[in-house]
Design an enzyme around this catalytic site. Structure first.
Site, PDB file in Angstrom:
ATOM      1  N   HIS A  82       0.921  -1.234  -0.179  1.00 52.64           N
ATOM      2  CA  HIS A  82       0.029  -0.099  -0.011  1.00 52.64           C
ATOM      3  C   HIS A  82       1.021   1.139   0.165  1.00 52.64           C
ATOM      4  CE1 HIS A  82      -3.557   2.482   0.809  1.00 52.64           C
ATOM      5  NE2 HIS A  82      -2.601   3.151   1.629  1.00 52.64           N
ATOM      6  N   ASP A 157     -15.747   2.842   7.004  1.00 56.18           N
ATOM      7  CA  ASP A 157     -14.640   3.749   6.275  1.00 56.18           C
ATOM      8  C   ASP A 157     -15.170   4.414   5.122  1.00 56.18           C
ATOM      9  OD1 ASP A 157     -11.593   4.432   6.205  1.00 56.18           O
ATOM     10  OD2 ASP A 157     -12.033   3.574   4.306  1.00 56.18           O
ATOM     11  N   ARG A 164     -14.666  12.864   6.587  1.00 57.91           N
ATOM     12  CA  ARG A 164     -13.273  13.479   6.948  1.00 57.91           C
ATOM     13  C   ARG A 164     -12.893  14.472   5.651  1.00 57.91           C
ATOM     14  NH1 ARG A 164      -9.481   8.739   6.685  1.00 57.91           N
ATOM     15  NH2 ARG A 164      -7.931  10.305   6.653  1.00 57.91           N
ATOM     16  N   SER A 179      -8.224   4.049   8.770  1.00 60.04           N
ATOM     17  CA  SER A 179      -8.841   3.848   7.326  1.00 60.04           C
ATOM     18  C   SER A 179      -7.847   2.722   6.350  1.00 60.04           C
ATOM     19  CB  SER A 179      -8.831   5.128   6.689  1.00 60.04           C
ATOM     20  OG  SER A 179      -9.269   5.212   5.346  1.00 60.04           O
ATOM     21  N   LYS A 183      -9.115  -1.882   5.770  1.00 63.86           N
ATOM     22  CA  LYS A 183      -9.252  -2.086   4.400  1.00 63.86           C
ATOM     23  C   LYS A 183      -8.338  -3.442   3.940  1.00 63.86           C
ATOM     24  CE  LYS A 183      -9.395   2.035   2.819  1.00 63.86           C
ATOM     25  NZ  LYS A 183      -9.524   3.365   2.193  1.00 63.86           N
TER      26      LYS A 183
END
Length: 428
Positions: A82, A157, A164, A179, A183
């Protein structure tokens, strides 16, 4: 239990219990807590922060709010990667061809940062939406797949992130960490490598902020039983030389051919080495790096990437013929106005320029132009001469005064400068 009491606890610097966080997440998903109270708690968290235990608890409850993928049919250790987002950051694409099982669930771009799914859709026919069974079967057979979210992953989320975005609480470290990790844990992988960006083109502008985020992410992963580590990498200038969807596919393929830019190739090999070690295909990163370099040299990494394209409905011939992807009408040079050293090349402003050309989204429903973008001919620390091209603008508009002005503001040439550090820290 009342939501106003939960807000009051956090507003006054208290610690939220598991029960309070469960009440909050359940209310978000069921729609029983109004947006103004969700927003109030988000703002309280922004200012009062969260303990490690709170961060982990919130993450797990957000993860449990939806489906969790079962990847047990895929043999081997499944490793994902990620990135916290940047400009020219196409690292996920070549990393998917490491040879270990890589089930990658990616996202789309918004604002000055690009999305992996958008880039892949520049390939004719490529499908980013696969069913859960298709996704699992492809990773089992081809060792890789890059798709959009399958099923209802972490629905809490989705709602929280939307609020947000409009309440200016996006850059809260506890909220970013929960967040991302909710996931990623829900995606069912065994291990995760995280690329935390730092600098002008990143959410975290300073190294201190990036370090705090990296440690929060790794801590949550550890608490959740996930193998996890993070690399803090520079985003004060775009990564690689090309920004834009089709252009970034070209550069990703160049990396797999051993012809990629130095900074992009180095980051791919660094992150990939940790992925290979976590996948237990090498004892250490030195051995892993040699294995990755060999897959580039013998062409197996490129073949694996082409196989993924074919498996997801795309035309694998793009690996040899970039002209099969959308092409911009105009290639407009942008020249240096003086001699000197390139000391500023702001990633966020260059990314915004690409977005305004049509290569990115200002709103979630904006349609993309896959052909446009920017190619850099120089990086920070390079000596340049007046009249020499600094970059080329790929555009479907002949006249682009707005883009040129934005780029002028993003660039500075001085008497001297230095090459920035690419990899700042490793957090294990």
């Amino acid at each position: 239990m009342r939501m106003v009491d939960i807000i009051d606890t956090k507003r006054n610097g208290g610690t939220l219990s598991d029960e309070q966080l469960q009440f909050f997440v359940d209310g978000v998903v069921k729609g029983t807590i109004p947006d103004y109270q969700i927003s109030a708690l988000l703002m309280a968290i922004y200012f009062q922060k969260m303990t490690k235990e709170e961060q982990t608890s919130l993450t797990m409850k957000m993860m449990e709010s939806g489906e969790r993928l079962d990847l047990s049919r895929i043999p081997g250790i499944k490793v994902d990667k990620h990135s916290t987002g940047g400009v020219g950051d196409k690292v996920s694409l070549p990393l998917a061809a490491t040879g270990i099982p890589v089930p990658m669930i990616s996202g789309r771009g918004l604002g000055h940062t690009g999305g992996t799914l958008d880039k892949l859709e520049a390939i004719p026919g490529f499908r980013v939406e696969l069913s859960e069974d298709e996704f699992i079967d492809q990773v089992a057979q081809e060792k890789l797949a890059i798709v959009g979210a399958t099923g209802e992953v972490a629905p809490a989320d989705k709602k929280i992130y939307g609020l947000r975005d409009v309440t200016d609480t996006v850059d809260s470290i506890p909220l970013i960490a929960s967040s991302i990790m909710s996931k990623k844990i829900a995606s069912g992988t065994d291990a995760l490598v995280i690329d935390v960006k730092t600098g002008t083109g990143a959410f975290m502008k300073t190294l201190d902020q990036s370090r705090l985020l990296a440690k929060a992410l790794v801590e949550i992963g550890k608490q959740a039983g996930l193998k996890c580590m993070a690399v803090i990498s520079d985003m004060n200038q775009p990564l690689g030389n090309k920004i834009g969807n089709a252009l970034e596919i070209e550069e990703s393929i160049d990396v797999l051919k051993g012809k990629g830019p130095k900074d992009l190739t180095e980051l791919v090999l660094t992150l990939g080495s940790y992925m290979v070690v976590m996948g237990e295909k090498a004892q250490d990163t030195t051995e892993a790096r040699k294995l990755l370099e060999q897959t580039i040299k013998d062409g197996s990494a490129l073949k694996r990437f082409a196989a993924m394209i074919k498996a997801q409905g795309g035309d694998p011939a793009v690996v040899d013929n970039y002209q099969l992807m959308p092409q911009a009408k105009y290639k407009i040079p942008f020249n240096a106005d003086r001699d000197g050293v390139l000391t500023k090349l702001s990633a966020d402003e260059v990314g915004t320029a690409s977005m305004l050309l049509g290569g990115g989204r200002q709103k979630a429903d904006d349609k993309l132009d896959y052909s446009v973008g920017i190619e850099l001919h120089h990086k920070l620390g390079n000596h340049v001469k007046a009249g020499e091209p600094l970059l080329t603008i790929y555009s479907n508009r002949r006249e682009i005064p707005d883009i040129k002005q934005l780029l002028r503001e993003s660039i500075n040439i001085s008497a001297n400068g230095q090459v920035p550090t690419l990899i700042h820290e490793i957090v294990e």
